[in-house]
Write an enzyme that holds these catalytic residues in place. Structure first.
Site, PDB file in Angstrom:
ATOM      1  N   TYR A  72      34.559  25.310-169.949  1.00  0.00           N
ATOM      2  CA  TYR A  72      33.687  25.442-171.114  1.00  0.00           C
ATOM      3  C   TYR A  72      34.312  24.860-172.377  1.00  0.00           C
ATOM      4  CZ  TYR A  72      30.737  28.655-168.398  1.00  0.00           C
ATOM      5  OH  TYR A  72      29.914  29.214-167.454  1.00  0.00           O
ATOM      6  N   LYS A 118      39.313  28.669-156.588  1.00  0.00           N
ATOM      7  CA  LYS A 118      38.848  27.686-155.600  1.00  0.00           C
ATOM      8  C   LYS A 118      40.034  26.780-155.295  1.00  0.00           C
ATOM      9  CE  LYS A 118      35.472  26.059-153.042  1.00  0.00           C
ATOM     10  NZ  LYS A 118      35.045  26.824-151.852  1.00  0.00           N
ATOM     11  N   ASP A 149      33.378  31.301-153.678  1.00  0.00           N
ATOM     12  CA  ASP A 149      32.169  31.390-152.864  1.00  0.00           C
ATOM     13  C   ASP A 149      32.181  32.635-151.991  1.00  0.00           C
ATOM     14  OD1 ASP A 149      34.332  30.149-151.669  1.00  0.00           O
ATOM     15  OD2 ASP A 149      33.158  28.650-150.595  1.00  0.00           O
ATOM     16  N   ASP A 205      31.774  33.974-165.476  1.00  0.00           N
ATOM     17  CA  ASP A 205      30.420  33.983-166.033  1.00  0.00           C
ATOM     18  C   ASP A 205      29.403  34.256-164.926  1.00  0.00           C
ATOM     19  OD1 ASP A 205      28.235  33.663-167.671  1.00  0.00           O
ATOM     20  OD2 ASP A 205      28.648  31.589-168.204  1.00  0.00           O
ATOM     21  N   ASP A 241      27.491  38.234-163.839  1.00  0.00           N
ATOM     22  CA  ASP A 241      26.038  38.400-163.830  1.00  0.00           C
ATOM     23  C   ASP A 241      25.542  38.853-162.465  1.00  0.00           C
ATOM     24  OD1 ASP A 241      26.019  37.645-166.442  1.00  0.00           O
ATOM     25  OD2 ASP A 241      24.597  36.001-166.219  1.00  0.00           O
TER      26      ASP A 241
END
Length: 282
Positions: free
Chosen positions: A141, A192, A224, A248, A252
């Protein structure tokens, strides 16, 4: 001496929920004689309407001086077609980076009265109590270079940079280990590392840092798989720690385990534990 709180109601449902939160603060302030003082300003779409930018310099200065910040919500359809440089979310990113709010804490706690509101079976989520520790001031980001460019063949290409330094990983990792010590003593670091060099380093640093916390159990999980495990067997987790983008998304997802994203409080803290508290995360 009392503490000073900057209130940023924000957009959409923000003013409505901040109004109710302020009622609670007023009661607590009076009952325990805390000496809290309050100041209101704008951030996000409402700041664009008032000041022409999502976060005015004057508002940022108030935030620097405040002991804490209470934020409602940021963004909405009204501002979706604005240029990327002045979108409401830019104000949120700016205040995080400028105030050094690198540690985002999002507890996902399912209250018994709301077990039927979860999207999962009661036996899967009953008693859920996990904490997601998200690195908030680095990663893709904020990484440079970034942008949209035109290639030699005339085709447009979007590009972003995913990077983390050792010091950034250490400070968020330390936050996660310290939180785990106050809970059930387990940290799962999400990365990852099988394909992304930035998260290969993340895993190496987490393993090294773990030596300072032998009383805490450390495990690793690819993002994942972590997403799958959150909806398969979420109670296996105690503290999840991960980077900005993965955090992020996963936080959620965890919100729906509790029935609604509105049930997940959020704190974004600096190195001294001072920071911004969200009533609703966007």
């Amino acid at each position: 001496m009392g503490k000073h709180i900057l209130i940023l109601e924000g957009d959409g449902i923000g003013p409505e929920i901040v109004k109710e939160a302020r009622k609670v603060l007023d009661v607590v302030n009076a009952k325990f004689d805390l000496g809290l003082t309050f100041e209101n300003d704008h951030m996000g779409g409402c700041a664009i309407d008032a000041y022409g930018v999502p976060l005015a310099d004057s508002t940022l200065e108030k935030a620097r001086k405040a002991d804490a910040i209470l934020l409602g919500a940021v963004g909405g359809p009204k501002w979706d077609k604005l240029d990327r440089s002045i979108r409401p979310e830019k104000g949120l990113l700016k205040i995080r980076s400028q105030l050094g709010l690198y540690a985002n804490l999002r507890p996902a706690l399912l209250y018994p009265q709301l077990v039927d509101a979860s999207s999962l079976k009661p036996e899967v989520v009953s008693g859920l109590d996990i904490l997601i520790v998200r690195e908030l001031a680095g990663g893709i980001y904020f990484g440079e270079p970034r942008g949209i460019r035109v290639l030699e063949n005339g085709e447009r290409e979007g590009y972003n940079t995913y990077k983390y330094s050792e010091s950034e990983i250490i400070r968020i990792g330390r936050t996660a280990f310290e939180m785990a010590r106050k809970r059930n003593g387990k940290v799962c670091s999400v990365d990852k590392a099988n394909v992304l060099e930035a998260t290969m380093l993340w895993r190496e640093v987490m393993d090294t840092l773990h030596k300072e916390y032998p009383d805490v159990e450390l495990s690793h999980m690819y993002v994942d798989n972590a997403a799958m495990q959150l909806v398969r067997a979420p109670k296996q987790f105690d503290v999840l720690v991960t980077g900005n983008m993965f955090g992020d998304i996963l936080s959620d997802a965890a919100a729906m385990l509790t029935g609604s994203i509105g049930m997940l409080p959020s704190a974004s803290l600096d190195k001294d534990g001072r920071g911004m508290y969200y009533l609703k995360r966007d």
